[in-house]
Write a protein that holds these residues in place. Structure first.
Motif, mmCIF file in Angstrom:
data_model
loop_
_atom_site.group_PDB
_atom_site.id
_atom_site.type_symbol
_atom_site.label_atom_id
_atom_site.label_comp_id
_atom_site.label_asym_id
_atom_site.label_seq_id
_atom_site.Cartn_x
_atom_site.Cartn_y
_atom_site.Cartn_z
ATOM 1 N N ASN A 2 -31.547 79.777 -44.807
ATOM 2 C CA ASN A 2 -32.717 79.624 -43.958
ATOM 3 C C ASN A 2 -33.841 78.982 -44.753
ATOM 4 O O ASN A 2 -34.154 79.375 -45.869
ATOM 5 C CB ASN A 2 -33.165 81.000 -43.444
ATOM 6 N N VAL A 6 -41.681 82.101 -46.491
ATOM 7 C CA VAL A 6 -42.331 83.372 -46.212
ATOM 8 C C VAL A 6 -43.618 83.464 -47.017
ATOM 9 O O VAL A 6 -43.613 83.298 -48.229
ATOM 10 C CB VAL A 6 -41.394 84.552 -46.542
ATOM 11 N N GLU A 38 -43.002 81.151 -38.879
ATOM 12 C CA GLU A 38 -41.780 81.828 -38.455
ATOM 13 C C GLU A 38 -41.521 81.653 -36.963
ATOM 14 O O GLU A 38 -42.436 81.487 -36.159
ATOM 15 C CB GLU A 38 -41.863 83.330 -38.748
ATOM 16 N N VAL A 40 -39.934 84.109 -34.398
ATOM 17 C CA VAL A 40 -39.523 85.504 -34.246
ATOM 18 C C VAL A 40 -39.188 85.761 -32.788
ATOM 19 O O VAL A 40 -39.995 85.473 -31.901
ATOM 20 C CB VAL A 40 -40.629 86.469 -34.720
ATOM 21 N N ASP A 208 -35.721 83.006 -36.719
ATOM 22 C CA ASP A 208 -35.653 83.340 -38.136
ATOM 23 C C ASP A 208 -35.474 84.845 -38.296
ATOM 24 O O ASP A 208 -34.822 85.310 -39.230
ATOM 25 C CB ASP A 208 -36.940 82.925 -38.853
ATOM 26 N N ARG A 209 -36.104 85.610 -37.379
ATOM 27 C CA ARG A 209 -35.953 87.062 -37.351
ATOM 28 C C ARG A 209 -35.858 87.502 -35.892
ATOM 29 O O ARG A 209 -36.472 86.900 -35.017
ATOM 30 C CB ARG A 209 -37.155 87.764 -37.999
ATOM 31 N N ASP A 223 -35.477 95.238 -37.529
ATOM 32 C CA ASP A 223 -36.091 93.935 -37.793
ATOM 33 C C ASP A 223 -35.056 93.152 -38.589
ATOM 34 O O ASP A 223 -34.874 93.377 -39.781
ATOM 35 C CB ASP A 223 -37.392 94.132 -38.579
ATOM 36 N N ARG A 225 -33.204 89.823 -40.123
ATOM 37 C CA ARG A 225 -33.352 88.433 -40.554
ATOM 38 C C ARG A 225 -32.092 87.662 -40.176
ATOM 39 O O ARG A 225 -30.971 88.110 -40.426
ATOM 40 C CB ARG A 225 -33.589 88.348 -42.064
ATOM 41 N N ASP A 227 -29.945 84.805 -41.016
ATOM 42 C CA ASP A 227 -29.673 83.937 -42.163
ATOM 43 C C ASP A 227 -28.672 82.837 -41.802
ATOM 44 O O ASP A 227 -27.655 82.649 -42.469
ATOM 45 C CB ASP A 227 -29.191 84.756 -43.362
#
Length: 265
Positions: A2, A6, A38, A40, A208-209, A223, A225, A227
């Protein structure tokens, strides 16, 4: 791998957020953050309060407890640097205005006339509506209307773009096209996105998340991630074994949440 960078400081923090309507407790304790740049996604079982969560984050309704911190300040009303794309594009666009005028409208108090025109043109081109500026919403397909709604959000240049199940009302083929569109324009505009969806495949493909919610009263179950490599392509990405692993993991979490929610009733 990814490629999302961050940062040390989140652009948005959701801290212990709670929301009740009378005796009905919808959000019990929701906490997560979003980093600049991000993508999300928020998923959860039906009735978990996803739209309530997004509307509260956007400052469209007050929380019962907890808070949303956006760029270091507590959200008490809709922030100027947020934009929202809603599920119901038929109500989101003003039917008596052309596509061009719908896109320009939110920018009237933010940019000068020449800059508004330039930004509207860039956003409409990015979503594939170049040359369609004079059409009215009722002259367009559902997919084209939602493209216009996305262009309006992008042209405004928000620091965070909130999207509330934006593709739920379109057909499957159009949905795939819009998912890839959002990934392209997100990269082009370096946009931070918080995206609410009920579709697990969509969440894993885009994000991404992924923030997985429990059933109501709602908390964050996980939560996660995502990848998966970027750039992503609908066929290649969904053929990856890791995609299947992540999708099945989220599906299991949501099925468990449904079971626990049924036991609480």
């Amino acid at each position: 791998m990814n490629n999302t960078v961050v940062h040390d400081q989140p652009i948005m923090q959701v801290v212990g957020l709670q929301k009740s309507y009378g005796d009905a407790r919808v959000l019990a304790d929701v906490t997560f953050d979003v980093q600049p740049g991000e993508f999300v996604c928020v998923v959860g079982p039906s009735g978990s309060g996803k739209t309530t969560l997004l509307r509260t984050i956007a400052g469209l309704q007050p929380s019962s407890a907890g808070e949303v911190i956006f760029e270091g300040e507590r959200v008490t009303e809709p922030p100027q640097k947020m934009a929202v794309v809603f599920q119901d594009y038929s109500r989101s666009l003003l039917p008596w205005m052309s596509v061009h005028d719908n896109v320009v409208l939110p920018m009237r108090n933010k940019f000068g006339a020449a800059e508004r025109e330039a930004k509207a043109a860039e956003a409409l081109k990015a979503v594939g509506l170049e040359g369609k500026e004079k059409l009215y919403p009722w002259e367009m397909s559902g997919g084209m209307q939602q493209r216009a709604a996305i262009a309006r959000g992008l042209a405004y240049e928000p620091d965070v773009l909130l999207m509330d199940e934006p593709f739920a009302a379109v057909d499957a083929q159009t949905r795939i096209e819009l998912e890839d569109l959002v990934l392209r324009v997100r990269d082009q505009f370096d946009q931070t996105v918080l995206f609410v969806t009920h579709d697990i495949d969509e969440a894993v493909y885009l994000a991404d998340r992924v923030i997985v919610l429990s059933g109501a009263p709602t908390t964050v179950t996980e939560d996660l991630r995502i990848d998966l490599p970027r750039p992503r392509h609908i066929v290649d990405t969904k053929a990856l074994p890791r995609y299947a692993e992540l999708r099945n993991h989220v599906l299991t979490l949501i099925q468990d949440a449904k079971s626990h929610s049924s036991l609480r009733r």
